[in-house]
Structure formats: C-alpha cells, structure tokens
Design a protein around this motif. Structure first.
Motif, mmCIF file in Angstrom:
data_model
loop_
_atom_site.group_PDB
_atom_site.id
_atom_site.type_symbol
_atom_site.label_atom_id
_atom_site.label_comp_id
_atom_site.label_asym_id
_atom_site.label_seq_id
_atom_site.Cartn_x
_atom_site.Cartn_y
_atom_site.Cartn_z
ATOM 1 N N ILE A 142 0.831 -1.200 0.000
ATOM 2 C CA ILE A 142 0.000 0.000 0.000
ATOM 3 C C ILE A 142 0.870 1.258 0.000
ATOM 4 C CG2 ILE A 142 -1.752 1.304 1.259
ATOM 5 C CD1 ILE A 142 -2.809 -1.325 2.364
ATOM 6 N N VAL A 143 1.914 1.254 0.841
ATOM 7 C CA VAL A 143 2.822 2.405 0.916
ATOM 8 C C VAL A 143 3.466 2.675 -0.435
ATOM 9 C CG1 VAL A 143 5.014 3.225 1.863
ATOM 10 C CG2 VAL A 143 3.288 2.248 3.388
ATOM 11 N N ASP A 144 4.009 1.647 -1.060
ATOM 12 C CA ASP A 144 4.682 1.824 -2.349
ATOM 13 C C ASP A 144 3.717 2.360 -3.404
ATOM 14 O OD1 ASP A 144 6.923 0.857 -1.113
ATOM 15 O OD2 ASP A 144 6.903 -1.099 -2.108
ATOM 16 N N MET A 145 2.484 1.853 -3.414
ATOM 17 C CA MET A 145 1.492 2.313 -4.371
ATOM 18 C C MET A 145 1.109 3.769 -4.097
ATOM 19 S SD MET A 145 -2.236 0.672 -5.325
ATOM 20 C CE MET A 145 -1.490 -0.844 -5.937
ATOM 21 N N ALA A 146 0.987 4.123 -2.820
ATOM 22 C CA ALA A 146 0.618 5.497 -2.463
ATOM 23 C C ALA A 146 1.714 6.479 -2.854
ATOM 24 C CB ALA A 146 0.341 5.586 -0.964
ATOM 25 N N ILE A 147 2.967 6.120 -2.628
ATOM 26 C CA ILE A 147 4.078 6.991 -3.008
ATOM 27 C C ILE A 147 4.092 7.203 -4.520
ATOM 28 C CG2 ILE A 147 6.599 7.181 -3.097
ATOM 29 C CD1 ILE A 147 6.641 5.577 -0.444
ATOM 30 N N GLU A 148 3.894 6.114 -5.254
ATOM 31 C CA GLU A 148 3.867 6.219 -6.716
ATOM 32 C C GLU A 148 2.720 7.124 -7.175
ATOM 33 O OE1 GLU A 148 3.546 3.329 -10.682
ATOM 34 O OE2 GLU A 148 3.457 2.476 -8.667
ATOM 35 N N ILE A 180 9.769 15.999 -3.636
ATOM 36 C CA ILE A 180 9.031 14.764 -3.863
ATOM 37 C C ILE A 180 9.380 14.116 -5.203
ATOM 38 C CG2 ILE A 180 6.727 13.751 -4.087
ATOM 39 C CD1 ILE A 180 5.729 15.917 -2.174
ATOM 40 N N LEU A 181 9.580 14.938 -6.235
ATOM 41 C CA LEU A 181 9.901 14.390 -7.554
ATOM 42 C C LEU A 181 11.366 13.990 -7.679
ATOM 43 C CD1 LEU A 181 7.863 16.833 -9.815
ATOM 44 C CD2 LEU A 181 7.277 14.492 -9.181
ATOM 45 N N GLY A 182 12.215 14.523 -6.798
ATOM 46 C CA GLY A 182 13.619 14.127 -6.790
ATOM 47 C C GLY A 182 14.431 14.706 -7.927
ATOM 48 N N CYS A 183 14.042 15.872 -8.412
ATOM 49 C CA CYS A 183 14.827 16.512 -9.469
ATOM 50 C C CYS A 183 14.609 18.020 -9.404
ATOM 51 C CB CYS A 183 14.441 15.979 -10.855
ATOM 52 S SG CYS A 183 12.745 16.381 -11.347
#
Length: 244
Positions: A142-148, A180-183
C-alpha cells in the motif's frame, strides 16, 4: 460427506497513507501496533487504519476520516481513495477488505496520537520511493502504491500545495515539488505553468523574513485540485538535465 469448513469473519477496513514534508524530506505516518498474544502482527509498524463501524460511519470514507483525525488531531486538506485490497490472506484472523486512501497534510497542523490500538505514532522518511522497514499485513504494498500515486499526480496537478498549509510562496511550492519528484525543475517554466493554469490567488501578505526580499504569499483557488497545470514535459526535461 463433506467436511464443514470454518469460515472467517468478514470485515471492511480503511487504511490511510498520510504524507507530509518535514526537514525537506517526504515523510509518511506509521503507527506501532499494541503487543497482543492473539495478534499475528503484534508490535509491528503499520499504516493508520481501522474497521468500518456502521454505528458511526455513513460510508468507508467516513471511516478513513475518523481514523485520520484520531491519529493526527486534524482534518486532512487532501484525501483521495487509492485502491481496494481484498486478498483473503491479508489477515490470518479475518477476511478483510481494505479500502486504502492517501492524504496530504502540512507538518505544522499535525499532533500525533497513537489511537486505534496503537502504542506509538511517528513520521518515517520516504527514501528510494519506499520505507525501510517491514510493515504489518500488506502495508508495504500500500505504501509503495501510495508513493507512486503521489509522485505521479504531482507531475500534472497542484495538490502538493496541501503539504504547505493555507498560504505559501511560489518558492516554497517549488521546493516541495523538487523534494518529492527528486529533481530540479526550471523555475521560470514552473511559475509560467502556475500563471497559465490560474490556480493561485494572492493573500495580500508576504512571508516573514529577515535579510532578503520577502516573497508574496498565495493560496489555492477553488477547484485547483482538479486543474491540470504542470506539464509532464517539464518533469521529463528536468530529470534528463539533472542526470546529465
């Protein structure tokens, strides 16, 4: 003669991935489950969640809102349904269908509480698009899906502003997107996108600051959550530039 099989009790639940930005880093709220002999996930970290209560909840979203407020002491300015998880092996005790949500909240608005059978609540940093610990149930999924989902929606909507509170400056909004986007994003194009989409209005105030020019403060206009303002091409171009 067929053997009778013991059927598991059915329950409906809501689990919430609650995000904030703290110390220039995306964080997610986790709770530690109470130590119980009958709990297969006793003492493990998990997402905030709870079972649907027909006596107090009109629908499953009401369950999510109730749980979220119990854990944070505040209403989330942004709450969105994520996915429904219904694998029969999610919980050894019951057959549980979980409707998951993600929420965005300003760090300053939250007062952490360990409610709903939890003994501790804490903000955990998101690194490499995940959290570095094993969670109860299927909560890592769930966490991985929410972050995505959050990172994807930030590429074309203005919802990141909900991590900043009721008013914020354009540089603060840009910082949240880059975190959040890392760029790194092109500042000029970013501001042009905001103006073109017309999602912000001035509060008539400026941020408190010493030693340099004070930035103008803005808030979202009604309907900004659904306005498409952020061109995906800007993210792709910025990501390529960052990797060069």
């Amino acid at each position: 003669m067929s053997k009778n099989k013991t059927q598991k009790e059915y329950k409906l639940a809501a689990d919430i991935a609650i995000f904030t930005v703290k110390d220039e880093q995306l964080h997610i709220l986790l709770v530690r489950r109470a130590e119980r002999d009958d709990d297969p996930f006793s003492g493990m970290w998990a997402l905030p969640g709870g079972f649907h209560r027909m006596d107090v909840d009109d629908d499953i979203k009401d369950t999510a809102i109730r749980v979220l407020k119990a854990e944070t002491g505040a209403d989330a300015p942004y709450l969105e349904q994520l996915y429904t998880f219904s694998n029969k092996g999610r919980d050894p005790r019951y057959y549980v269908t979980s409707v998951s949500y993600f929420a965005l909240m300003p760090y300053t608005s939250v007062s952490l509480n360990a409610g709903h059978g939890a003994t501790e609540a804490k903000w955990v940093p998101v690194r490499n698009n995940t959290v570095s610990r094993k969670l109860a149930f299927d909560h890592n999924t769930i966490v991985d899906m929410a972050i995505e989902r959050v990172r994807s929606k930030l590429q074309y909507t203005a919802i990141a502003g909900h991590l900043l509170g009721e008013e914020f400056s354009r540089p603060q909004l840009l910082d949240v997107y880059e975190t959040i986007l890392g760029c790194k994003l092109d500042k000029t194009q970013f501001n042009r996108s905001l103006v073109r989409a017309d999602v912000l209005e001035s509060t008539g105030r400026k941020e408190e600051s010493k030693g340099h020019k004070r930035a103008e403060l803005f808030r979202f206009k009604d309907g900004a959550d659904t306005a498409l303002f952020f061109p995906r091409g800007l993210v792709r171009a910025s990501s390529r530039k960052e990797g060069e």
